[in-house]
Write a protein that holds these residues in place. Structure first.
Motif, PDB file in Angstrom:
ATOM      1  N   ASN A  30     -10.590   5.091 -12.152  1.00 45.76           N
ATOM      2  CA  ASN A  30     -11.813   5.451 -11.439  1.00 45.76           C
ATOM      3  C   ASN A  30     -11.937   4.586 -10.191  1.00 45.76           C
ATOM      4  O   ASN A  30     -11.096   3.717  -9.941  1.00 45.76           O
ATOM      5  N   TYR A  31     -12.981   4.831  -9.425  1.00 44.52           N
ATOM      6  CA  TYR A  31     -13.088   4.197  -8.103  1.00 44.52           C
ATOM      7  C   TYR A  31     -14.120   3.079  -8.061  1.00 44.52           C
ATOM      8  O   TYR A  31     -14.479   2.600  -6.989  1.00 44.52           O
ATOM      9  N   THR A  32     -14.582   2.655  -9.230  1.00 41.15           N
ATOM     10  CA  THR A  32     -15.573   1.582  -9.269  1.00 41.15           C
ATOM     11  C   THR A  32     -14.934   0.215  -9.443  1.00 41.15           C
ATOM     12  O   THR A  32     -15.590  -0.803  -9.274  1.00 41.15           O
ATOM     13  N   GLN A  33     -13.646   0.200  -9.781  1.00 36.03           N
ATOM     14  CA  GLN A  33     -12.980  -1.069 -10.031  1.00 36.03           C
ATOM     15  C   GLN A  33     -11.467  -0.878  -9.955  1.00 36.03           C
ATOM     16  O   GLN A  33     -10.968   0.243  -9.949  1.00 36.03           O
ATOM     17  N   GLY A  34     -10.744  -1.983  -9.882  1.00 33.74           N
ATOM     18  CA  GLY A  34      -9.292  -1.943 -10.004  1.00 33.74           C
ATOM     19  C   GLY A  34      -8.539  -1.313  -8.842  1.00 33.74           C
ATOM     20  O   GLY A  34      -9.013  -1.273  -7.707  1.00 33.74           O
ATOM     21  N   PHE A  35      -7.350  -0.796  -9.156  1.00 37.03           N
ATOM     22  CA  PHE A  35      -6.405  -0.348  -8.141  1.00 37.03           C
ATOM     23  C   PHE A  35      -6.965   0.747  -7.239  1.00 37.03           C
ATOM     24  O   PHE A  35      -6.844   0.680  -6.011  1.00 37.03           O
ATOM     25  N   LEU A  36      -7.562   1.787  -7.818  1.00 42.01           N
ATOM     26  CA  LEU A  36      -8.029   2.905  -6.998  1.00 42.01           C
ATOM     27  C   LEU A  36      -9.145   2.473  -6.048  1.00 42.01           C
ATOM     28  O   LEU A  36      -9.215   2.959  -4.920  1.00 42.01           O
ATOM     29  N   HIS A  37     -10.009   1.602  -6.507  1.00 47.65           N
ATOM     30  CA  HIS A  37     -11.073   1.088  -5.634  1.00 47.65           C
ATOM     31  C   HIS A  37     -10.468   0.344  -4.448  1.00 47.65           C
ATOM     32  O   HIS A  37     -10.863   0.548  -3.292  1.00 47.65           O
ATOM     33  N   LYS A  38      -9.470  -0.496  -4.722  1.00 46.82           N
ATOM     34  CA  LYS A  38      -8.814  -1.244  -3.651  1.00 46.82           C
ATOM     35  C   LYS A  38      -8.044  -0.322  -2.716  1.00 46.82           C
ATOM     36  O   LYS A  38      -8.054  -0.507  -1.496  1.00 46.82           O
ATOM     37  N   LEU A  39      -7.366   0.675  -3.295  1.00 48.90           N
ATOM     38  CA  LEU A  39      -6.572   1.609  -2.493  1.00 48.90           C
ATOM     39  C   LEU A  39      -7.472   2.389  -1.539  1.00 48.90           C
ATOM     40  O   LEU A  39      -7.178   2.492  -0.336  1.00 48.90           O
ATOM     41  N   ARG A  40      -8.551   2.955  -2.066  1.00 44.93           N
ATOM     42  CA  ARG A  40      -9.475   3.704  -1.208  1.00 44.93           C
ATOM     43  C   ARG A  40     -10.064   2.811  -0.131  1.00 44.93           C
ATOM     44  O   ARG A  40     -10.111   3.184   1.046  1.00 44.93           O
ATOM     45  N   SER A  41     -10.498   1.615  -0.514  1.00 45.89           N
ATOM     46  CA  SER A  41     -11.111   0.695   0.443  1.00 45.89           C
ATOM     47  C   SER A  41     -10.145   0.313   1.552  1.00 45.89           C
ATOM     48  O   SER A  41     -10.528   0.248   2.733  1.00 45.89           O
ATOM     49  N   GLU A  42      -8.891   0.090   1.198  1.00 42.24           N
ATOM     50  CA  GLU A  42      -7.894  -0.317   2.193  1.00 42.24           C
ATOM     51  C   GLU A  42      -7.577   0.832   3.142  1.00 42.24           C
ATOM     52  O   GLU A  42      -7.439   0.621   4.357  1.00 42.24           O
ATOM     53  N   LEU A  43      -7.459   2.041   2.622  1.00 42.64           N
ATOM     54  CA  LEU A  43      -7.209   3.198   3.480  1.00 42.64           C
ATOM     55  C   LEU A  43      -8.375   3.419   4.444  1.00 42.64           C
ATOM     56  O   LEU A  43      -8.169   3.659   5.640  1.00 42.64           O
ATOM     57  N   VAL A  44      -9.598   3.336   3.935  1.00 44.45           N
ATOM     58  CA  VAL A  44     -10.778   3.535   4.778  1.00 44.45           C
ATOM     59  C   VAL A  44     -10.884   2.422   5.815  1.00 44.45           C
ATOM     60  O   VAL A  44     -11.222   2.669   6.978  1.00 44.45           O
ATOM     61  N   ALA A  45     -10.588   1.197   5.407  1.00 39.53           N
ATOM     62  CA  ALA A  45     -10.651   0.059   6.332  1.00 39.53           C
ATOM     63  C   ALA A  45      -9.677   0.221   7.489  1.00 39.53           C
ATOM     64  O   ALA A  45      -9.910  -0.307   8.588  1.00 39.53           O
ATOM     65  N   ASN A  46      -8.590   0.965   7.245  1.00 38.13           N
ATOM     66  CA  ASN A  46      -7.606   1.215   8.299  1.00 38.13           C
ATOM     67  C   ASN A  46      -7.844   2.545   9.004  1.00 38.13           C
ATOM     68  O   ASN A  46      -6.932   3.110   9.608  1.00 38.13           O
ATOM     69  N   ASP A  47      -9.085   3.060   8.879  1.00 38.45           N
ATOM     70  CA  ASP A  47      -9.546   4.224   9.623  1.00 38.45           C
ATOM     71  C   ASP A  47      -8.867   5.523   9.201  1.00 38.45           C
ATOM     72  O   ASP A  47      -8.588   6.393  10.030  1.00 38.45           O
ATOM     73  N   ASN A 213      11.099   0.282  -3.442  1.00 38.63           N
ATOM     74  CA  ASN A 213      10.797  -0.700  -4.476  1.00 38.63           C
ATOM     75  C   ASN A 213       9.781  -1.701  -3.953  1.00 38.63           C
ATOM     76  O   ASN A 213       9.904  -2.196  -2.825  1.00 38.63           O
ATOM     77  N   ILE A 214       8.775  -1.978  -4.764  1.00 38.99           N
ATOM     78  CA  ILE A 214       7.701  -2.889  -4.392  1.00 38.99           C
ATOM     79  C   ILE A 214       7.706  -4.081  -5.345  1.00 38.99           C
ATOM     80  O   ILE A 214       7.792  -3.904  -6.567  1.00 38.99           O
ATOM     81  N   ASP A 215       7.601  -5.275  -4.800  1.00 39.05           N
ATOM     82  CA  ASP A 215       7.572  -6.484  -5.623  1.00 39.05           C
ATOM     83  C   ASP A 215       6.153  -6.677  -6.158  1.00 39.05           C
ATOM     84  O   ASP A 215       5.368  -7.468  -5.626  1.00 39.05           O
ATOM     85  N   SER A 216       5.824  -5.911  -7.198  1.00 46.69           N
ATOM     86  CA  SER A 216       4.480  -5.985  -7.769  1.00 46.69           C
ATOM     87  C   SER A 216       4.499  -5.411  -9.183  1.00 46.69           C
ATOM     88  O   SER A 216       5.566  -5.187  -9.763  1.00 46.69           O
ATOM     89  N   ASN A 217       3.284  -5.163  -9.714  1.00 44.67           N
ATOM     90  CA  ASN A 217       3.151  -4.618 -11.058  1.00 44.67           C
ATOM     91  C   ASN A 217       2.541  -3.214 -11.005  1.00 44.67           C
ATOM     92  O   ASN A 217       2.372  -2.641  -9.936  1.00 44.67           O
ATOM     93  N   HIS A 218       2.191  -2.670 -12.172  1.00 49.38           N
ATOM     94  CA  HIS A 218       1.711  -1.289 -12.277  1.00 49.38           C
ATOM     95  C   HIS A 218       0.447  -1.041 -11.465  1.00 49.38           C
ATOM     96  O   HIS A 218       0.222   0.073 -10.984  1.00 49.38           O
ATOM     97  N   TRP A 219      -0.398  -2.068 -11.323  1.00 44.78           N
ATOM     98  CA  TRP A 219      -1.674  -1.913 -10.611  1.00 44.78           C
ATOM     99  C   TRP A 219      -1.636  -2.511  -9.210  1.00 44.78           C
ATOM    100  O   TRP A 219      -2.655  -2.620  -8.554  1.00 44.78           O
ATOM    101  N   PHE A 220      -0.465  -2.926  -8.767  1.00 46.36           N
ATOM    102  CA  PHE A 220      -0.265  -3.472  -7.420  1.00 46.36           C
ATOM    103  C   PHE A 220      -1.254  -4.606  -7.122  1.00 46.36           C
ATOM    104  O   PHE A 220      -1.879  -4.642  -6.051  1.00 46.36           O
ATOM    105  N   ASP A 221      -1.371  -5.515  -8.102  1.00 48.69           N
ATOM    106  CA  ASP A 221      -2.243  -6.670  -7.899  1.00 48.69           C
ATOM    107  C   ASP A 221      -1.576  -7.975  -8.320  1.00 48.69           C
ATOM    108  O   ASP A 221      -2.245  -8.965  -8.622  1.00 48.69           O
ATOM    109  N   GLU A 222      -0.248  -7.978  -8.340  1.00 49.44           N
ATOM    110  CA  GLU A 222       0.475  -9.194  -8.722  1.00 49.44           C
ATOM    111  C   GLU A 222       0.327 -10.268  -7.655  1.00 49.44           C
ATOM    112  O   GLU A 222       0.289 -11.460  -7.958  1.00 49.44           O
TER     113      GLU A 222
END
Length: 236
Positions: A30-47, A213-222
Motif C-alpha cells: 500500500n502507499y501509506t508506508q514502506g517501498f511503494l510510499h517511497k517509490l511514489r514520493s521519489e517519482l513525484v519529487a522528480n516531477d 542488478n541492484i545492490d539492495s533487498n526486496h524492498w529496496f531499503d538496504e
C-alpha cells in the motif's frame, strides 16, 4: 462483491508527451508506508506523474483480501480507464513483487509500446503466497466453505475464502510469457528474499527483456539511497 478502490494521479501531468507511471503493488503493498510510499514520493519529487493502483484488502481496515483473478480484473479496468482519459500519454507499468506476475498476466490489455518495469519480481505465486497460510486454516476453509480469518503476515490477519485459495493454487503465467510483446525491464535486487528462479524464468521466457542488478533487498531499503537510484533507472 466488487469493491471500488480509490486510484488517482499524483504529481503534475503537464502535457500529453509526458509518461504516466502506473504502480502495481505487491502482496499487501500500500502507499501509506514502506517501498511503494517511497517509490511514489521519489517519482513525484522528480516531477513525474504517478497513477497508483490499489488492491482491496491491502489497507489495515479492509478485511477481505482480493485474490489474483480479482486483482487482474481490477488492473485491466484501471489501465483501460487511464488510457481512455489520457490516450496520448505513454503508460509505464511499474510493478513490484507479486504485482509483476499480476501485470504480466494482463499484458494483452496493454498497448504494444507500454513499457513494463518489473522490480523484485515474483512469478510462482502458488509457491510464494500459499505457504504463508497455515494448512489448518486452508482445511477449515474447504471443509466449511466459509471465509476464515487467516494470518497472512507477521502482523496482518485477513479474511480468505475458497476462491482465494484456488486462485493461488491455479495461478500460472509461465506458458504465456512467450506471448508478451511489450518491452520488459527487470530490476533484480541481489539480496532478494524471492527465489532467483523467478527472475531467471522471466529472463529466459520473455521475448523482449533486459535486467539490471541492484545492490539492495526486496524492498529496496538496504541502503538509504536505494529508492532514489532505482527511480533514476526507471524513468524513461
Amino acid at each position: 462483491m466488487i469493491h471500488e478502490v480509490p486510484s488517482k494521479i499524483f504529481g503534475h501531468l503537464r502535457d500529453d508527451s509526458q509518461p504516466i507511471y502506473m504502480i502495481v503493488p505487491g502482496f499487501l503493498g500500500n502507499y501509506t508506508q514502506g517501498f511503494l510510499h517511497k517509490l511514489r514520493s521519489e517519482l513525484v519529487a522528480n516531477d513525474h506523474a504517478v497513477y497508483t493502483v490499489t488492491f482491496y484488502g491491502h489497507e489495515d481496515h479492509e478485511q477481505k483480501l482480493w485474490n489474483p483473478i480479482e486483482m487482474q480484473d481490477h488492473l485491466m479496468r484501471e489501465f483501460r480507464g487511464l488510457q481512455n482519459h489520457y490516450p496520448k500519454n505513454k503508460i509505464v507499468i511499474v510493478a513490484h513483487s507479486q504485482g509483476c506476475a499480476i501485470a504480466l498476466a494482463c499484458h494483452k490489455v496493454f498497448d504494444r509500446d507500454t513499457k513494463i518495469i518489473l522490480t523484485a519480481p515474483a512469478v510462482f505465486l502458488n509457491e510464494i503466497i500459499l505457504p504463508r497460510i497455515d494448512i489448518t486454516d486452508i482445511d477449515h476453509i474447504f471443509s466449511t466453505q466459509d471465509p476464515v480469518l487467516c494470518k497472512v503476515s507477521q502482523k496482518k490477519v485477513k479474511l480468505l475464502d475458497q476462491p482465494w485459495v484456488n486462485a493461488y493454487k491455479n495461478f500460472m503465467i509461465t506458458d504465456d510469457l512467450c506471448n508478451v510483446t511489450q518491452e520488459c525491464h527487470i530490476f533484480y535486487p541481489k539480496n532478494d528474499i524471492i527465489d532467483k528462479k523467478n527472475v531467471d524464468t522471466l529472463t529466459s521466457l520473455l521475448p523482449s527483456s533486459h535486467i539490471t542488478n541492484i545492490d539492495s533487498n526486496h524492498w529496496f531499503d538496504e541502503h538509504p539511497l536505494d529508492v532514489q537510484k532505482l527511480v533514476k533507472n526507471i524513468v524513461v
